[in-house]
Design an enzyme around this catalytic site. Sequence first.
Site, short mmCIF file in Angstrom:
data_model
loop_
_atom_site.label_atom_id
_atom_site.label_comp_id
_atom_site.label_asym_id
_atom_site.label_seq_id
_atom_site.Cartn_x
_atom_site.Cartn_y
_atom_site.Cartn_z
N GLU A 12 -1.05 -43.07 86.88
CA GLU A 12 0.09 -42.70 87.29
C GLU A 12 -0.32 -42.30 88.94
O GLU A 12 -1.01 -41.34 89.11
CB GLU A 12 0.78 -41.51 86.69
CG GLU A 12 2.10 -41.22 87.29
CD GLU A 12 3.04 -40.13 86.35
OE1 GLU A 12 4.11 -40.18 86.43
OE2 GLU A 12 2.39 -39.11 85.78
N GLY A 145 -3.91 -32.20 86.85
CA GLY A 145 -4.07 -30.98 85.82
C GLY A 145 -4.32 -31.78 84.61
O GLY A 145 -5.10 -31.05 83.88
N MET A 147 -2.85 -35.49 82.10
CA MET A 147 -1.93 -36.68 82.32
C MET A 147 -1.43 -37.17 80.91
O MET A 147 -2.45 -37.29 79.94
CB MET A 147 -2.82 -37.68 82.78
CG MET A 147 -2.05 -39.28 83.01
SD MET A 147 -0.51 -39.21 84.04
CE MET A 147 0.34 -40.35 83.14
N ASN A 149 -0.59 -39.57 79.26
CA ASN A 149 -0.62 -41.16 78.64
C ASN A 149 -0.55 -41.20 77.17
O ASN A 149 -0.82 -40.29 76.45
CB ASN A 149 -2.59 -41.63 78.92
CG ASN A 149 -2.95 -41.51 80.27
OD1 ASN A 149 -2.44 -42.00 81.18
ND2 ASN A 149 -3.80 -40.70 80.04
N HIS A 181 3.46 -29.12 78.19
CA HIS A 181 4.06 -29.66 79.10
C HIS A 181 3.74 -31.36 78.78
O HIS A 181 4.71 -32.45 78.83
CB HIS A 181 3.39 -29.53 80.47
CG HIS A 181 3.89 -30.43 81.68
ND1 HIS A 181 5.04 -29.90 82.49
CD2 HIS A 181 3.55 -31.64 82.22
CE1 HIS A 181 5.22 -31.03 83.29
NE2 HIS A 181 4.32 -31.80 83.15
N GLU A 182 2.43 -31.59 78.40
CA GLU A 182 1.92 -33.33 78.22
C GLU A 182 2.64 -33.72 76.85
O GLU A 182 3.02 -34.78 76.77
CB GLU A 182 0.40 -33.13 78.27
CG GLU A 182 -0.08 -32.85 79.55
CD GLU A 182 0.62 -33.24 80.88
OE1 GLU A 182 0.90 -34.26 80.70
OE2 GLU A 182 0.57 -32.60 81.99
N HIS A 185 6.27 -34.86 77.36
CA HIS A 185 6.32 -36.23 78.03
C HIS A 185 5.92 -37.24 76.90
O HIS A 185 6.64 -38.35 77.51
CB HIS A 185 5.00 -36.32 78.92
CG HIS A 185 5.24 -35.91 80.17
ND1 HIS A 185 6.46 -36.28 81.21
CD2 HIS A 185 4.33 -35.00 81.14
CE1 HIS A 185 6.22 -35.56 82.36
NE2 HIS A 185 5.09 -34.94 82.50
N GLU A 204 9.25 -35.20 85.06
CA GLU A 204 8.65 -33.84 85.41
C GLU A 204 9.36 -32.67 85.18
O GLU A 204 8.92 -31.77 84.75
CB GLU A 204 7.79 -33.95 86.73
CG GLU A 204 6.82 -35.02 86.87
CD GLU A 204 5.74 -35.00 85.70
OE1 GLU A 204 5.74 -33.95 85.19
OE2 GLU A 204 4.84 -36.03 85.46
#
Length: 742
Positions: A12, A145, A147, A149, A181-182, A185, A204
């Site tokens: 990304e 920080g 990602m 995926n 946070h991840e 997502h 985000e």
Amino acid sequence: LFIRWLAATQFEPLAARSAFPCFDEPAFKATFLIKIRRDEQYTALSNMPKNVTIPVAAGIVQDEFSVSLKMSTYLVAFIVANLTTTRRETNRTRVSIYAMPQKLSQVEYALDTAVKLLEFYQKYFHIDYPLQKLDLVAIPDFQAGAMENWGLITFRETTLLYDNRTSSTMDKNLITAVIAHELAHQWFGNLVTMEWWNDLWLNEGFATFMEYFAMEETFPELHADEEFLKLRFKTMMKDSLNASHPISSAVQSSKQIEEMFDMLSYVKGASLLLMLKKYIEHDTFQAGIQNYLHNHSYGSTRSDDLWDSMNKVTNGTLDVKRLMKTWILQKGFPLVTIRRKGKTLFIHQERFLRSPESENWTSDASYLWHIPLSYKTSNCSSLFCPYSYLLDQKSATIELQEEVKWVKFNVDMDGYYIVHYAEDGWETLIDQLKRDPTALSAKDRAHLINNIFTLVGVGKVSLLKAFNLLDYIVKENEAAPITQALFQLSVIYGLIEKRGMQDLAARVVGRVEKLLGSKIDQQTWTDNGTLSERELRSTVLAFACSYHLGKCNTTATKLFEDWKASNGTKSLPTDVMKTVFTTGAKSNDGWEFLLSMYTSSVSEAEKYKMLEALASTEDVRKLIWLMQTSLEGDFIRSQELSHIIATVSQSLPGHLLAWDFVKENWEKLIQKFHVGSYTIQNIVTVSTSQFSTEAHLVEVKTFFESKSEKSSELRCVREAIETIQLNIKWMMTNLKMLQQWL
């Protein structure tokens, strides 16, 4: 010497095309079948579980993974490395944490946290996580920080590994937040993806909002809302510059796309969702989100799709789309001014800009927001308190039921706007704070401190009045307001000190000592207490030692010497560890010892604190060596460079060195980190933010103009120039008053 290799991808926003031919845009979703050939002593991981491994040559095997779900190219990922793992099953999903073999003892906390949060999100969204496995992998050198995926989330080691001996409460907070946070997502971004990068905030902003919400629900003891509040303050400073942008804005070039990964997409996006949730109430908000995710699973969306999903739930009682469009399509935010006459409140909104020069293309008069105002009064006891009011015009009046001593708008700062109290409005609030601060919440108190100092910057309030408000701090016991007060004072200190006015700077510190001296003396050098008390201890002692207040340095030096005498084996309290290291690193011996410990430590949490201490030295040669070594990336990893430059920029000897370093190495920096990247944005901001003279303004302008138009057009460069202009203006307006008053 045996060399081990580690390969990991980070696609990304635009790098999938360099790994395989593809239509590398988020809306082109496809299924992916990954096959990887590798040396048999390594492990390969990808988004999906491994199906089969077949030998292909001596010592070489090929792994084939299951076909992926329909997803965007930027979420494809694979890793080949020598990693160890620990795992657990939850609700038919196998959750695994991978790390370097010597760090396996530090993964337990992440595993517990990931399992808890995965369960929370599945319940909250009413949609099961769709894969059979979820891997969280700690990568030793990683620019982002973390990602998200799909099924294979990558992290920096500091954002995933928790070491009982050396990780502090702040470290625990960070790890929990990044995992939250991840994981968010996996739904917002992976299952439902923005159609194009102009709406990156849908990914985000949502993941950031959910991270704090999920932490409050799942780990209430971590007080995640205080961290979110701090970030809102910081983001509004950025959003009140002319150089800001609407969170939904057109982007084409790769540089513009990279630039969208900024605090506005993340934190402003999250703040607007918080404001909406508070206004339409939680159940409605949750139903709207579930609606949105169900209707768009495996698809792509625009901002309007989210508002349409919310409108289905509000059922004509509120037009969410009309309300929210005013917030995502306009940059900046409103200043709401309150005038109170008896029982009548006169309210007015205008655009809040810290820079006086308005742009030519639009007069600020054309800006209008639909603001969900919230307010409480000195007589707040009824069920309806706090009250709410939707301001969708320039001006309005509100009639109160009864006479009150004071009103406070933007309760707990859940709204994304700043408030000014005209006439005697500020005085009534200051009186209340001095009489009994607890009539207002800790967040409200931090909010008042933040707003009054921000208004000083635009000349709406005198600096004297802001300092008058701060006098109440002697009665304050909570972390949020004290942290905000220390932040505002250290900004002022930094500007004065960098102008070489040492005696005036010392008087600012003297002022802090008067207000907080007893609070500093009460702190113990331990890890005892609630999380909030521990965070306060960390903040207050770090401040006290760096400004030589009380007995702070004596205590810290003694702790450091004992630790050094034990050859680093003695345990230090984690909450004050960074302060102890920083004090110890002031001597030459201490610095050298800390550096040798840095190279041998296997705890990233400890190394991060050591590095900040090493970069706090006053020794110019050491500072240059640290920045240079991190840029090369062998002895100190390149991922640490922006942190080092930020720390070096804080000190008097360091702030000019940091800027010189950026100038001399600019070409190398943009080659290594990409011109629009978050790292470059950060480096430009921190290395110039302390300047407040015309000479520096000209120097920064000239430097970037001499570079290719790629550099001078960067948004972070425009922000840096504007910030220096604001610093110059602040000094011209307030310097005299400071000299008289202190």
